[in-house]
Design a protein around this motif. Sequence first.
Motif, short mmCIF file in Angstrom:
data_model
loop_
_atom_site.label_atom_id
_atom_site.label_comp_id
_atom_site.label_asym_id
_atom_site.label_seq_id
_atom_site.Cartn_x
_atom_site.Cartn_y
_atom_site.Cartn_z
N ARG A 119 0.91 -1.31 -0.04
CA ARG A 119 0.09 -0.17 0.08
C ARG A 119 0.94 1.25 -0.13
O ARG A 119 0.62 2.14 -0.72
N SER B 47 -10.86 2.89 -1.54
CA SER B 47 -11.17 1.34 -2.05
C SER B 47 -12.03 1.66 -3.30
O SER B 47 -12.69 2.65 -3.19
N MET C 79 -14.90 -6.65 -4.84
CA MET C 79 -14.73 -6.11 -3.30
C MET C 79 -16.31 -6.18 -2.76
O MET C 79 -16.36 -6.82 -1.64
N THR D 88 -13.25 -9.12 4.14
CA THR D 88 -13.03 -7.84 3.99
C THR D 88 -14.06 -7.18 4.90
O THR D 88 -15.32 -7.65 4.81
N ARG E 287 -16.75 3.08 -0.62
CA ARG E 287 -15.98 2.67 -1.65
C ARG E 287 -16.46 3.34 -3.01
O ARG E 287 -17.69 3.55 -3.00
N ASN F 293 -7.79 -4.09 -5.27
CA ASN F 293 -8.31 -3.25 -4.03
C ASN F 293 -7.55 -2.24 -3.77
O ASN F 293 -7.93 -1.47 -2.57
N GLN F 294 -6.48 -1.72 -4.65
CA GLN F 294 -6.05 -0.28 -4.51
C GLN F 294 -6.60 0.52 -5.53
O GLN F 294 -6.36 0.25 -6.78
#
Length: 284
Positions: free
Chosen positions: A16, A125, A131, A140, A169, A234-235
């Motif tokens: 990250r 996100s 997701m 998650t 998100r 997810n980034q």
Amino acid sequence: MNNSITNFNDILKDERAKFYLNCVNNIIKEKTSKILVCGGGVLDKAIFEALNFKYVTISNLDTRMNENEYFPFNWKFEDAASLSFENESFGFVVIHAAIHHASSPHKVLTEMYRVSKIGILAFESRDSLTMRILEKLKLTQTYEHTAVFYNDCKYGGVNNTEIPNYIYRWTEREIEKTIQSYSPYFKHKYIYRYGTAFPCTPELQRIGWFKYCFLKIIRPLSFIFFKLFPKQQNQFSFYVEKQNVKESLFPWLVIDENKNIIFNREWGKKNYKKTPEISNVFNN
């Protein structure tokens, strides 16, 4: 936020942090740019120090923070949804993994836009199909209990309170709708970047060992999947760049003698019929 990351070597070891560093480095080229970081902390300080930026103000709602921790940068107590700065006070405004802690995430985005002169860069996100599946399978979080628990059950939630925040998100379309609604004068420039980081929550849970092992097993397959569908990672970072008003103004707008932006009557006359019946419809 990973508060254990304090130097360049730590950054390179963390997926990250490395994504954060690379995006900042690729987008904000001028090291003397005046930068405001919202919802910032030790990680943000490490990133901007590693990239040799000079004029950075790190802000947060957290009363536990000490300005000495962020030297040589400035530190300010600020609510990102209601910034105290004047319009266009900074060249760039940056936020990393903090918008989802706000009770009004769209307000944070528009406040960042307001106080920036050149552009805003955010890391959050993405609201992807992957997701949503991970949320359903509880691989998650939907509400961020972890941040609150590891902040003495007193901080780290919505607006930095003890109440776990809903993890908001984003999609590209939603970002553009928010910005174009707030500033409908010209078409902005948008840059999106995507990356992958291994989910950290399962490893912290008492009964998360099965989730952790499952994610480890499928990880090699996920690299192939993400190569084919990069937006499912997810980034997610998004950059919004302001344009020159005089050069980029929509054709239905003009700047008058008082430097106010007004509707372009001549454009309207060329594009629309003017009849009493139609005028009455829009006047009622």
